[in-house]
Design a protein around this motif. Structure first.
Motif, PDB file in Angstrom:
ATOM      1  N   SER A  44       0.797  -1.223   0.000  1.00  0.00           N
ATOM      2  CA  SER A  44       0.000   0.000   0.000  1.00  0.00           C
ATOM      3  C   SER A  44       0.832   1.277   0.000  1.00  0.00           C
ATOM      4  N   SER A  45       2.091   1.201   0.402  1.00  0.00           N
ATOM      5  CA  SER A  45       2.945   2.396   0.463  1.00  0.00           C
ATOM      6  C   SER A  45       3.554   2.705  -0.896  1.00  0.00           C
ATOM      7  N   ILE A  46       3.652   4.002  -1.215  1.00  0.00           N
ATOM      8  CA  ILE A  46       4.138   4.416  -2.529  1.00  0.00           C
ATOM      9  C   ILE A  46       5.599   4.030  -2.749  1.00  0.00           C
ATOM     10  N   VAL A  47       5.924   3.833  -4.014  1.00  0.00           N
ATOM     11  CA  VAL A  47       7.289   3.551  -4.448  1.00  0.00           C
ATOM     12  C   VAL A  47       7.734   4.730  -5.312  1.00  0.00           C
ATOM     13  N   LYS A  48       8.891   5.283  -4.999  1.00  0.00           N
ATOM     14  CA  LYS A  48       9.449   6.381  -5.784  1.00  0.00           C
ATOM     15  C   LYS A  48      10.588   5.836  -6.622  1.00  0.00           C
ATOM     16  N   LEU A  49      10.564   6.149  -7.916  1.00  0.00           N
ATOM     17  CA  LEU A  49      11.623   5.747  -8.833  1.00  0.00           C
ATOM     18  C   LEU A  49      12.284   7.017  -9.361  1.00  0.00           C
ATOM     19  N   ASN A  50      13.582   7.131  -9.160  1.00  0.00           N
ATOM     20  CA  ASN A  50      14.351   8.273  -9.654  1.00  0.00           C
ATOM     21  C   ASN A  50      15.319   7.774 -10.714  1.00  0.00           C
ATOM     22  N   PHE A  51      15.172   8.287 -11.936  1.00  0.00           N
ATOM     23  CA  PHE A  51      16.003   7.876 -13.067  1.00  0.00           C
ATOM     24  C   PHE A  51      17.066   8.937 -13.316  1.00  0.00           C
ATOM     25  N   TYR A  52      18.306   8.478 -13.474  1.00  0.00           N
ATOM     26  CA  TYR A  52      19.450   9.357 -13.710  1.00  0.00           C
ATOM     27  C   TYR A  52      20.130   8.942 -15.014  1.00  0.00           C
ATOM     28  N   ASP A  61      20.369  15.318  -4.672  1.00  0.00           N
ATOM     29  CA  ASP A  61      19.026  15.801  -4.398  1.00  0.00           C
ATOM     30  C   ASP A  61      18.503  16.690  -5.521  1.00  0.00           C
ATOM     31  N   GLY A  62      17.367  16.312  -6.085  1.00  0.00           N
ATOM     32  CA  GLY A  62      16.722  17.083  -7.139  1.00  0.00           C
ATOM     33  C   GLY A  62      17.380  16.998  -8.501  1.00  0.00           C
ATOM     34  N   GLN A  63      18.375  16.134  -8.694  1.00  0.00           N
ATOM     35  CA  GLN A  63      19.120  16.074  -9.943  1.00  0.00           C
ATOM     36  C   GLN A  63      18.679  14.945 -10.867  1.00  0.00           C
ATOM     37  N   MET A  64      17.629  14.220 -10.503  1.00  0.00           N
ATOM     38  CA  MET A  64      17.168  13.123 -11.349  1.00  0.00           C
ATOM     39  C   MET A  64      16.599  13.658 -12.660  1.00  0.00           C
ATOM     40  N   ALA A  65      16.698  12.864 -13.712  1.00  0.00           N
ATOM     41  CA  ALA A  65      16.141  13.247 -15.013  1.00  0.00           C
ATOM     42  C   ALA A  65      14.631  13.007 -15.033  1.00  0.00           C
ATOM     43  N   ILE A  66      14.196  11.940 -14.375  1.00  0.00           N
ATOM     44  CA  ILE A  66      12.773  11.577 -14.331  1.00  0.00           C
ATOM     45  C   ILE A  66      12.458  11.057 -12.940  1.00  0.00           C
ATOM     46  N   ARG A  67      11.327  11.451 -12.397  1.00  0.00           N
ATOM     47  CA  ARG A  67      10.840  10.890 -11.136  1.00  0.00           C
ATOM     48  C   ARG A  67       9.437  10.346 -11.380  1.00  0.00           C
ATOM     49  N   MET A  68       9.228   9.134 -10.907  1.00  0.00           N
ATOM     50  CA  MET A  68       7.907   8.513 -10.985  1.00  0.00           C
ATOM     51  C   MET A  68       7.506   8.090  -9.576  1.00  0.00           C
ATOM     52  N   VAL A  69       6.234   8.252  -9.263  1.00  0.00           N
ATOM     53  CA  VAL A  69       5.691   7.811  -7.987  1.00  0.00           C
ATOM     54  C   VAL A  69       4.555   6.848  -8.312  1.00  0.00           C
ATOM     55  N   VAL A  70       4.648   5.636  -7.765  1.00  0.00           N
ATOM     56  CA  VAL A  70       3.695   4.582  -8.100  1.00  0.00           C
ATOM     57  C   VAL A  70       3.111   4.011  -6.815  1.00  0.00           C
ATOM     58  N   ARG A  71       1.808   3.837  -6.796  1.00  0.00           N
ATOM     59  CA  ARG A  71       1.129   3.197  -5.664  1.00  0.00           C
ATOM     60  C   ARG A  71       0.886   1.740  -6.044  1.00  0.00           C
ATOM     61  N   PRO A  72       1.291   0.801  -5.187  1.00  0.00           N
ATOM     62  CA  PRO A  72       1.156  -0.624  -5.520  1.00  0.00           C
ATOM     63  C   PRO A  72      -0.285  -1.136  -5.601  1.00  0.00           C
ATOM     64  N   ASP A  73      -1.223  -0.483  -4.957  1.00  0.00           N
ATOM     65  CA  ASP A  73      -2.628  -0.898  -4.986  1.00  0.00           C
ATOM     66  C   ASP A  73      -2.803  -2.385  -4.700  1.00  0.00           C
ATOM     67  N   GLY A  74      -2.165  -2.859  -3.631  1.00  0.00           N
ATOM     68  CA  GLY A  74      -2.339  -4.239  -3.200  1.00  0.00           C
ATOM     69  C   GLY A  74      -1.422  -5.253  -3.863  1.00  0.00           C
ATOM     70  N   LYS A  75      -0.567  -4.814  -4.769  1.00  0.00           N
ATOM     71  CA  LYS A  75       0.337  -5.742  -5.464  1.00  0.00           C
ATOM     72  C   LYS A  75       1.711  -5.742  -4.794  1.00  0.00           C
ATOM     73  N   ALA A  90      20.476   4.898 -14.793  1.00  0.00           N
ATOM     74  CA  ALA A  90      20.460   4.175 -13.523  1.00  0.00           C
ATOM     75  C   ALA A  90      19.189   4.608 -12.802  1.00  0.00           C
ATOM     76  N   VAL A  91      18.629   3.699 -12.016  1.00  0.00           N
ATOM     77  CA  VAL A  91      17.417   4.031 -11.274  1.00  0.00           C
ATOM     78  C   VAL A  91      17.627   3.699  -9.801  1.00  0.00           C
ATOM     79  N   ALA A  92      17.162   4.616  -8.954  1.00  0.00           N
ATOM     80  CA  ALA A  92      17.173   4.429  -7.500  1.00  0.00           C
ATOM     81  C   ALA A  92      15.725   4.447  -7.038  1.00  0.00           C
ATOM     82  N   LEU A  93      15.361   3.481  -6.204  1.00  0.00           N
ATOM     83  CA  LEU A  93      13.988   3.357  -5.726  1.00  0.00           C
ATOM     84  C   LEU A  93      13.950   3.457  -4.211  1.00  0.00           C
TER      85      LEU A  93
END
Length: 152
Positions: A44-52, A61-75, A90-93
């Motif tokens: 249920s807790s969000i996952v943050k993906l930061n792509f560099y 901090d704040g230097q990622m090229a793309i940030r995505m925030v995804v909610r698992p919705d039970g998965k 590279a991606v940091a989660l």
């Protein structure tokens, strides 16, 4: 004498009409990369993906090229498509277990919430380098699998 302003107006109109409009700049070509994230600590807790895409900006901090925030919705496994330009990435989660919109850390600065990196890098005494975490986007259909979380 009255013809001079009319001739100037006509010549100006012709010059404007003959100008070729500039083409809009072409968007950089991207490929869809699927990031598969499994073994989530919470469904249920969000996952943050930061792509560099640059070693000198990696994990800054704040230097990622793309940030995505995804909610698992039970998965417990997520399959996330992302459009990335060809090249090295590279991606940091992190997973925000208490939903306070930050990666909590202890007094030593070590994260107390789950975090992970591409290539399933597990750092021990310091943050990983871009070179350790990078993957290369070369074409369509690429899959990046992350299933090894760091949780202290």
């Amino acid at each position: 004498m009255n013809a001079l302003p009319l001739v100037s107006l006509l010549l100006g109109s012709l010059a404007l009409g003959s100008a070729v409009p500039a083409a809009p700049p072409a968007a950089p070509a991207t490929e869809t990369v699927t990031v598969v994230v499994s073994s989530l600590a919470s469904t249920s807790s969000i996952v943050k993906l930061n792509f560099y895409n640059s070693p000198d900006k990696f994990l800054k901090d704040g230097q990622m090229a793309i940030r995505m925030v995804v909610r698992p919705d039970g998965k417990s496994t997520l399959s996330i498509p992302v459009a990335l330009a060809p090249g090295e990435w590279a991606v940091a989660l992190s997973q925000d277990l208490n939903n306070n919109d930050k990666l909590d850390k202890n007094f030593l600065g070590i994260p107390t919430e789950p975090f992970a990196f591409s290539n399933n890098v597990k750092p021990r005494l310091s943050a990983p380098r871009f070179e350790e975490c990078k993957f290369t986007v070369t074409g369509p259909g690429q899959v990046v699998t992350i299933n090894d979380w760091n949780d202290f």
